[in-house]
Design a protein around this motif. Structure first.
Motif, PDB file in Angstrom:
ATOM      1  N   THR A 282      62.342-106.802 -47.067  1.00 31.22           N
ATOM      2  CA  THR A 282      63.339-106.446 -48.073  1.00 31.22           C
ATOM      3  C   THR A 282      62.936-107.093 -49.393  1.00 31.22           C
ATOM      4  O   THR A 282      62.776-108.316 -49.469  1.00 31.22           O
ATOM      5  CB  THR A 282      64.746-106.931 -47.671  1.00 31.22           C
ATOM      6  OG1 THR A 282      65.147-106.248 -46.477  1.00 31.22           O
ATOM      7  CG2 THR A 282      65.761-106.649 -48.766  1.00 31.22           C
ATOM      8  N   ILE A 283      62.740-106.263 -50.403  1.00 32.97           N
ATOM      9  CA  ILE A 283      62.359-106.741 -51.736  1.00 32.97           C
ATOM     10  C   ILE A 283      63.619-106.790 -52.593  1.00 32.97           C
ATOM     11  O   ILE A 283      64.224-105.754 -52.875  1.00 32.97           O
ATOM     12  CB  ILE A 283      61.310-105.814 -52.370  1.00 32.97           C
ATOM     13  CG1 ILE A 283      60.061-105.744 -51.488  1.00 32.97           C
ATOM     14  CG2 ILE A 283      60.964-106.288 -53.784  1.00 32.97           C
ATOM     15  CD1 ILE A 283      59.101-104.637 -51.870  1.00 32.97           C
ATOM     16  N   LEU A 284      64.017-107.989 -52.978  1.00 32.11           N
ATOM     17  CA  LEU A 284      65.209-108.173 -53.809  1.00 32.11           C
ATOM     18  C   LEU A 284      64.784-108.329 -55.263  1.00 32.11           C
ATOM     19  O   LEU A 284      64.133-109.310 -55.631  1.00 32.11           O
ATOM     20  CB  LEU A 284      66.001-109.392 -53.353  1.00 32.11           C
ATOM     21  CG  LEU A 284      67.203-109.768 -54.221  1.00 32.11           C
ATOM     22  CD1 LEU A 284      68.210-108.621 -54.312  1.00 32.11           C
ATOM     23  CD2 LEU A 284      67.882-111.034 -53.692  1.00 32.11           C
ATOM     24  N   LEU A 285      65.143-107.347 -56.075  1.00 26.31           N
ATOM     25  CA  LEU A 285      64.856-107.383 -57.509  1.00 26.31           C
ATOM     26  C   LEU A 285      66.047-108.051 -58.185  1.00 26.31           C
ATOM     27  O   LEU A 285      67.107-107.453 -58.351  1.00 26.31           O
ATOM     28  CB  LEU A 285      64.635-105.966 -58.027  1.00 26.31           C
ATOM     29  CG  LEU A 285      63.528-105.181 -57.312  1.00 26.31           C
ATOM     30  CD1 LEU A 285      63.459-103.756 -57.836  1.00 26.31           C
ATOM     31  CD2 LEU A 285      62.184-105.875 -57.462  1.00 26.31           C
ATOM     32  N   ASP A 286      65.860-109.296 -58.567  1.00 27.29           N
ATOM     33  CA  ASP A 286      66.970-110.120 -59.052  1.00 27.29           C
ATOM     34  C   ASP A 286      67.022-110.125 -60.578  1.00 27.29           C
ATOM     35  O   ASP A 286      66.008-110.382 -61.239  1.00 27.29           O
ATOM     36  CB  ASP A 286      66.815-111.549 -58.532  1.00 27.29           C
ATOM     37  CG  ASP A 286      67.934-112.453 -59.009  1.00 27.29           C
ATOM     38  OD1 ASP A 286      69.113-112.067 -58.852  1.00 27.29           O
ATOM     39  OD2 ASP A 286      67.635-113.534 -59.560  1.00 27.29           O
ATOM     40  N   LEU A 287      68.217-109.850 -61.112  1.00 27.29           N
ATOM     41  CA  LEU A 287      68.405-109.810 -62.564  1.00 27.29           C
ATOM     42  C   LEU A 287      69.847-110.148 -62.909  1.00 27.29           C
ATOM     43  O   LEU A 287      70.772-109.715 -62.217  1.00 27.29           O
ATOM     44  CB  LEU A 287      68.064-108.410 -63.092  1.00 27.29           C
ATOM     45  CG  LEU A 287      68.089-108.201 -64.601  1.00 27.29           C
ATOM     46  CD1 LEU A 287      67.011-109.046 -65.274  1.00 27.29           C
ATOM     47  CD2 LEU A 287      67.889-106.729 -64.940  1.00 27.29           C
ATOM     48  N   ASP A 288      70.029-110.903 -63.977  1.00 36.94           N
ATOM     49  CA  ASP A 288      71.376-111.212 -64.460  1.00 36.94           C
ATOM     50  C   ASP A 288      72.122-109.914 -64.753  1.00 36.94           C
ATOM     51  O   ASP A 288      71.595-109.038 -65.448  1.00 36.94           O
ATOM     52  CB  ASP A 288      71.274-112.055 -65.730  1.00 36.94           C
ATOM     53  CG  ASP A 288      72.628-112.490 -66.246  1.00 36.94           C
ATOM     54  OD1 ASP A 288      73.378-111.623 -66.759  1.00 36.94           O
ATOM     55  OD2 ASP A 288      72.933-113.683 -66.168  1.00 36.94           O
ATOM     56  N   PRO A 289      73.342-109.755 -64.228  1.00 36.97           N
ATOM     57  CA  PRO A 289      74.073-108.499 -64.419  1.00 36.97           C
ATOM     58  C   PRO A 289      74.312-108.119 -65.872  1.00 36.97           C
ATOM     59  O   PRO A 289      74.359-106.927 -66.209  1.00 36.97           O
ATOM     60  CB  PRO A 289      75.406-108.757 -63.697  1.00 36.97           C
ATOM     61  CG  PRO A 289      75.098-109.803 -62.693  1.00 36.97           C
ATOM     62  CD  PRO A 289      74.058-110.673 -63.325  1.00 36.97           C
ATOM     63  N   GLU A 290      74.458-109.104 -66.744  1.00 36.56           N
ATOM     64  CA  GLU A 290      74.676-108.796 -68.161  1.00 36.56           C
ATOM     65  C   GLU A 290      73.434-108.142 -68.778  1.00 36.56           C
ATOM     66  O   GLU A 290      73.534-107.174 -69.549  1.00 36.56           O
ATOM     67  CB  GLU A 290      75.059-110.065 -68.918  1.00 36.56           C
ATOM     68  CG  GLU A 290      75.660-109.796 -70.277  1.00 36.56           C
ATOM     69  CD  GLU A 290      76.393-110.997 -70.845  1.00 36.56           C
ATOM     70  OE1 GLU A 290      76.895-110.890 -71.982  1.00 36.56           O
ATOM     71  OE2 GLU A 290      76.468-112.035 -70.157  1.00 36.56           O
ATOM     72  N   ILE A 291      72.264-108.644 -68.405  1.00 37.14           N
ATOM     73  CA  ILE A 291      71.011-108.050 -68.880  1.00 37.14           C
ATOM     74  C   ILE A 291      70.846-106.659 -68.292  1.00 37.14           C
ATOM     75  O   ILE A 291      70.453-105.714 -68.984  1.00 37.14           O
ATOM     76  CB  ILE A 291      69.814-108.943 -68.510  1.00 37.14           C
ATOM     77  CG1 ILE A 291      69.932-110.304 -69.199  1.00 37.14           C
ATOM     78  CG2 ILE A 291      68.499-108.262 -68.875  1.00 37.14           C
ATOM     79  CD1 ILE A 291      68.886-111.308 -68.757  1.00 37.14           C
TER      80      ILE A 291
END
Length: 209
Positions: free
Chosen positions: A131-140
């Motif tokens: 499982t590849i989790l692409l993590d990013l701040d929701p505001e961005i």
């Protein structure tokens, strides 16, 4: 060669479609046949359910939403994913059980364990190899989506606190299953992210050869 099941997870606007396309090309380079699919919407029935889930004009009770996702998943795994894996293909899938745990379990506050149990029953316990989790701040992520799209769907347009809970739950799942997860910070340059994913997937293909 046995089938390989890879899922891409993360909040809306994290770039799952972009990296799925890059992975599809990588698998082709290695001579592997790919089935690229998504949830919801990976079957004809799933397309109808996706329309309800993402564009339903009225209120949709959170428990009803969770059950519709599970129904789509049960049909999709039985009719698309398992047959492809049994035929030795690579299944590259946009969203799976972890998304329901994050969005309905934590975002909707229905309980992560309950939502996971529902989906595992629906899929007869099928787990991804990676499982590849692409993590990013929701505001961005929201800023990106607003710049790239004409409008946001029913879930994308929910308040930022909802999406922050979703992100926290994704990260918690990654901590709980480090052997299955690759967590990538997608605020980095695109090619940096792509290279990290590429390296891990090549390792997985060698393991599954």
């Amino acid at each position: 060669m046995r089938g390989v099941f890879i899922t891409l997870e993360g909040g809306d606007g994290a770039g799952k479609s972009t990296h799925a396309a890059k992975l599809e090309a990588l698998f082709a380079e290695h001579g592997r046949e790919v089935v690229r699919t998504r949830e919801p919407g990976g079957t004809e029935l799933g397309m109808q359910l996706r329309q309800i889930l993402l564009h339903h004009p009225g209120d949709l009770h959170p428990r009803a939403e969770a059950l519709i996702f599970a129904a789509d998943r049960a049909h999709h795994i039985a009719s698309v994913v398992r047959p492809a894996l049994e035929a030795g293909k690579v299944v590259l899938q946009d969203r799976y059980i972890d998304s329901s745990v994050a969005y309905q379990g934590s975002g909707r506050d229905l309980g992560p364990d309950e939502i996971r149990s529902l989906s595992e029953w629906a899929t007869e316990g099928l787990q991804p190899d990676l499982t590849i989790l692409l993590d990013l701040d929701p505001e961005i992520a929201r800023s990106r989506m607003q710049n790239e799209r004409e409008g946001l769907d029913r879930l994308e347009s929910l308040e930022l606190d909802f999406h922050r809970r979703v992100r926290e739950q994704f990260l918690a799942q990654a901590v709980a299953a480090p052997e299955r997860y690759l967590v990538v910070d997608v605020s980095q340059p695109l090619e940096t992210v792509a290279e990290r994913i590429r390296s891990r997937v090549i390792e997985l293909l060698q393991e599954c050869a």
